[in-house]
Structure formats: C-alpha cells, structure tokens
Scaffold this motif. Structure first.
Motif, PDB file in Angstrom:
ATOM      1  N   GLN A  83       1.128  -1.024   0.094  1.00  0.00           N
ATOM      2  CA  GLN A  83       0.151   0.326   0.228  1.00  0.00           C
ATOM      3  C   GLN A  83       0.898   0.998  -0.116  1.00  0.00           C
ATOM      4  O   GLN A  83       0.827   2.004  -0.410  1.00  0.00           O
ATOM      5  CB  GLN A  83      -0.737  -0.217   0.901  1.00  0.00           C
TER       6      GLN A  83
ATOM      7  N   ILE B 106       4.321   5.418  -5.383  1.00  0.00           N
ATOM      8  CA  ILE B 106       4.472   5.839  -7.036  1.00  0.00           C
ATOM      9  C   ILE B 106       3.656   6.848  -7.434  1.00  0.00           C
ATOM     10  O   ILE B 106       4.297   7.459  -8.865  1.00  0.00           O
ATOM     11  CB  ILE B 106       5.161   4.317  -7.681  1.00  0.00           C
ATOM     12  N   ASP B 107       2.459   7.052  -6.950  1.00  0.00           N
ATOM     13  CA  ASP B 107       1.689   6.665  -7.644  1.00  0.00           C
ATOM     14  C   ASP B 107       1.734   8.943  -7.500  1.00  0.00           C
ATOM     15  O   ASP B 107       2.176   8.993  -9.024  1.00  0.00           O
ATOM     16  CB  ASP B 107      -0.292   7.255  -6.877  1.00  0.00           C
ATOM     17  N   ARG B 108       2.120   9.120  -6.855  1.00  0.00           N
ATOM     18  CA  ARG B 108       2.841  10.899  -6.824  1.00  0.00           C
ATOM     19  C   ARG B 108       3.887  10.668  -7.192  1.00  0.00           C
ATOM     20  O   ARG B 108       4.471  12.099  -8.100  1.00  0.00           O
ATOM     21  CB  ARG B 108       2.899  11.142  -4.994  1.00  0.00           C
TER      22      ARG B 108
ATOM     23  N   ASP C 252       1.964  -2.626 -12.398  1.00  0.00           N
ATOM     24  CA  ASP C 252       1.100  -2.438 -12.576  1.00  0.00           C
ATOM     25  C   ASP C 252       0.297  -0.811 -12.309  1.00  0.00           C
ATOM     26  O   ASP C 252       0.184  -0.246 -13.659  1.00  0.00           O
ATOM     27  CB  ASP C 252       0.152  -2.675 -10.710  1.00  0.00           C
ATOM     28  N   LYS C 253       1.424  -0.148 -12.014  1.00  0.00           N
ATOM     29  CA  LYS C 253       1.888   1.358 -11.903  1.00  0.00           C
ATOM     30  C   LYS C 253       2.866   1.678 -13.540  1.00  0.00           C
ATOM     31  O   LYS C 253       3.078   2.489 -13.167  1.00  0.00           O
ATOM     32  CB  LYS C 253       2.479   2.005 -10.922  1.00  0.00           C
TER      33      LYS C 253
ATOM     34  N   GLY D  89       2.070   1.740  -3.278  1.00  0.00           N
ATOM     35  CA  GLY D  89       1.637   2.654  -4.218  1.00  0.00           C
ATOM     36  C   GLY D  89       1.371   3.915  -3.938  1.00  0.00           C
ATOM     37  O   GLY D  89       1.324   4.592  -5.315  1.00  0.00           O
ATOM     38  N   ALA D  90       0.695   4.120  -3.325  1.00  0.00           N
ATOM     39  CA  ALA D  90       0.778   5.767  -3.280  1.00  0.00           C
ATOM     40  C   ALA D  90       1.806   6.525  -3.346  1.00  0.00           C
ATOM     41  O   ALA D  90       1.632   7.438  -3.870  1.00  0.00           O
ATOM     42  CB  ALA D  90       0.475   5.514  -1.258  1.00  0.00           C
TER      43      ALA D  90
ATOM     44  N   LEU E 136       4.797   9.573  -9.876  1.00  0.00           N
ATOM     45  CA  LEU E 136       5.158   9.252 -11.684  1.00  0.00           C
ATOM     46  C   LEU E 136       3.842  10.730 -12.046  1.00  0.00           C
ATOM     47  O   LEU E 136       4.581  10.776 -12.741  1.00  0.00           O
ATOM     48  CB  LEU E 136       3.966   7.995 -12.187  1.00  0.00           C
ATOM     49  N   VAL E 137       3.610  11.103 -11.263  1.00  0.00           N
ATOM     50  CA  VAL E 137       3.076  12.370 -11.753  1.00  0.00           C
ATOM     51  C   VAL E 137       3.765  13.672 -12.079  1.00  0.00           C
ATOM     52  O   VAL E 137       3.424  14.211 -12.702  1.00  0.00           O
ATOM     53  CB  VAL E 137       1.519  12.999 -10.204  1.00  0.00           C
TER      54      VAL E 137
END
Length: 402
Positions: A219, A225-227, A274-275, A222-223, A229-230
C-alpha cells in the motif's frame, strides 16, 4: 586528529603525483602505491579524499567503448557498456565526469535529500578487509538538492571547461530523516533534479534511515509511486522542461532491499507492473550477516548495511526472483558484490540488463572497471552471445554457461 590530517595530506599528495604519472587506471602505480596509501586512512576519510582527487581531474581516463560487444540499449538510451557506478560514491554530484572517464558506462549520483543533513554520527563506515566487504550507516548524509542542482547545472553549462564525458547519469533520491511525508521529498527531488537525469531512482531501501524500508510495503509503495509518477510526467511538459528534455521524461526506477520475503517481492513486483514503473535496482545493502564472514565480530556486528563480496549471492538471487516476478518486462540494474567480469556476467544471466559496483573500488581502485569489462567481453564471446542484451535473463531460458 593531527596524524589523521597528516595522512590525508599525504594520501592526496601521493594520489595526485601517482595519478599524474600513471598512464592508465590499471597502472601498477595505481594498484600498488595509491590504493595501499589510501587504505592507511579510515574508510570515510579515504572516501572523501577519493572523491576530491577524482573531482580535481587527476584520474587518467580509459575508453568506455573499448569493447563494442558491451554496447547496449536500455530505455531507448545508448550505454557504451553495462558497468555503472552505484549510488553512494558520488553522493553530491562532485565527480561525475571523472568516473565516466575511468570507463564506467553510467554513473549514479546520490542519494540526494531535499535539505542538507549530516547523516548519522561518526564513525559510520567500516572495512571488513578479510571479507572484501564494507558496512556503512551513513544515513543519507547529503549536501541537499540545491548543491546537487548547482553542480549538475555547472556540468552542462560549460562542458568543455569541466572535462565533460559523454555517458548516462542517474539521479538517486532519498528522504530527509525527519520528514513525515516521504513522497513529498521524492517529488521535490524530481522537480529540482529531474531535468538533468537520464534516469531517476526512488531509493526506499537504505537500512540507515528509520522507517524508510517500510515504504516497500504494497500500500505504501503504491501511494508513493502514484505521486512520484505525476511529478516525473510533468517534466515532459513545455512549461516545466528545458528545451533539451521537452517532450520526454526520464525512466523512473525503484531501488529495493535484498532482505525481502517472497511475499514482499511479489507485492513489489505487482505494484511496479501495475503502475508501469520503468525499472528496478536490485539491490541495496543487507542487514543480514552471513555465517561465512571472516572479519572480527567487533566489525561484523556494527550496525548498518553490508556490501561487497558477501552480498553477491543474495543480491543475484534477488535479481533472479524479480526478473521472474516481472516476467522479464522491467529492466533491472543488478548491484551487490560485483568485483569481476564473472560476477557481472552472473547477474546478467540472472536477469540484469545493467550492472553496478562500488565496494570493489574500495579494495581495487578504479582500475577494476576496465578489467571487469574485458572479462565480460570474453565471457560473452565464449558463450556465443553477440551482445549484452542477448545474455540478459538467459538462464531463465535454459542457458548454462560454458
């Protein structure tokens, strides 16, 4: 302290004279004079002096493209050879061109933290000479993003005056010790240094920053990597990017630890696939202490991450596992215990597209780089590989080396 200062002065002066006289990094002068002299110093002082000597332009150069069979392409980027300098040596972007000049196909700086911080108290680096290993607990000592930005800016602003060497440069990012929102630290790093990077590394695997390795959880990762990558993707926007990088973004890699359970590895692989992260660095130092260590317990039980020869097998096994879990679809940089061409070849067969080293320089000096490359070229030819890319992950396809 006076003796230490005297030794440092002797080491720098001796290194300057020796490197100036040496015709190459593999010169016997380098091997038999400079390296024993440097080892008179404590490990951290020797490290600082080595960076200063390199930054002063005193290292002789060698051809990074001496073996055409070692040229390889990863992420659409041309590497003259697959042997790179791991993060941890040039923490502050002080000697990129000198290290490219000794033959590395790529150099990774850092880890760089947003704000300058001193790291952990000294002593924090220990040589395990009997094991050709190092234990460190530096704790992300960093001059900060502003310093690294200035050094990288200087490098590209006036390349002719600064011994500019063509090669791939990676930027390894860390978090400050007291930061609560880790993702924000990595985003700051991308915003500040991303335009200089041929690839960016999110380092979440150092054992010397409290709580850092918890970011490898499914978790949390994932959180994070989301940030990041943006932030990475914004580098390609005209309003954010220089003319040199407009329309493209650097690959994003995650550096993981070797001390992972099978479930940890599966979770990490799942998140990265996934990311759509671009690659992996496998691996950082280990907190384990193999039973085969020969050095005195007073050294082996020091707190910190173990690197060098004892890490080789564990790191290679982790490369092998991550290649399988990512179905060979994510390029891997294999690092840990590489001191010979055979070690590099082993990691490539296990699934590494590129290989890094650092600790072997502590014992062998920069002359180890062309030696590794020559042996790797021999191994490719002996095993009927026409290129590095042909050999990547070959053992997963049933290949057994001759």
């Amino acid at each position: 302290m006076a003796l230490r200062s005297l030794l440092a002065a002797v080491a720098v002066g001796g290194a300057a004279a020796a490197f100036s006289a040496a015709s190459s990094v593999t010169s016997p002068v380098t091997t038999h004079l400079v390296m024993p002299l440097v080892r008179l110093l404590d490990p951290e002082t020797a490290h600082v002096m080595a960076v200063r000597v390199a930054a002063s332009g005193l290292l002789p150069t060698t051809r990074a493209d001496a073996h055409p069979s070692l040229a390889t392409t990863v992420w659409g980027k041309q590497f003259s050879n697959p042997i790179g300098l791991a993060a941890g040596f040039d923490k502050h972007a002080d000697c990129i061109d000198a290290m490219l000049g000794v033959g590395f196909g790529f150099v990774e700086i850092g880890s760089v933290t947003p704000v300058a911080q001193p790291g952990n108290p000294k002593p924090r680096v220990f040589r395990l000479t009997d094991d050709r290993a190092v234990i460190n607990r530096y704790g992300f000592n960093s001059f900060g993003l502003d310093y690294a930005h200035d050094r990288l800016s200087e490098r590209v602003a006036d390349p002719a005056a600064r011994g500019f060497q063509h090669g791939i440069v990676g930027v390894n990012l860390g978090k400050n010790k007291t930061t609560v929102d880790a993702a924000d630290d990595y985003v700051q790093g991308i915003n500040k240094l991303g335009k200089f990077a041929d690839y960016i590394v999110v380092n979440i695997s150092s054992p010397n920053t409290p709580g850092l390795r918890s970011l490898q959880g499914k978790q949390e990762l994932g959180a994070l990597i989301d940030r990041v990558l943006v932030a990475r993707d914004r580098l390609g926007l005209p309003s954010q990017a220089s003319a040199a990088v407009r329309g493209r973004v650097p690959p994003l890699l995650v550096k993981i630890a070797p001390d992972l359970t099978p479930a940890d590895k599966e979770d990490i692989a799942s998140v990265l696939m996934d990311k759509k992260v671009d690659g992996l660095i496998v691996s950082n130092t280990t907190i384990s202490r193999p039973a085969t260590l020969k050095s005195p317990a007073s050294l082996t039980q020091e707190t910190g991450g173990l690197s060098g020869a004892p890490l080789r097998q564990l790191a290679t096994e982790t490369v092998r596992d991550m290649y399988t879990l990512t179905q060979g679809r994510l390029p891997i940089i294999g690092v840990g215990g590489v001191s010979t061409g055979d070690d590099a070849f082993e990691k490539i067969l296990a699934g590494a597209s590129l290989v890094q080293l650092y600790s072997s320089i502590v014992y062998d000096g920069p002359g180890i780089v062309p030696k590794i490359q020559s042996r790797l070229a021999e191994l490719l030819a002996e095993n009927s590989f026409t290129s590095v890319s042909d050999a990547v992950g070959a053992e997963h396809r049933g290949f057994r080396r001759k």
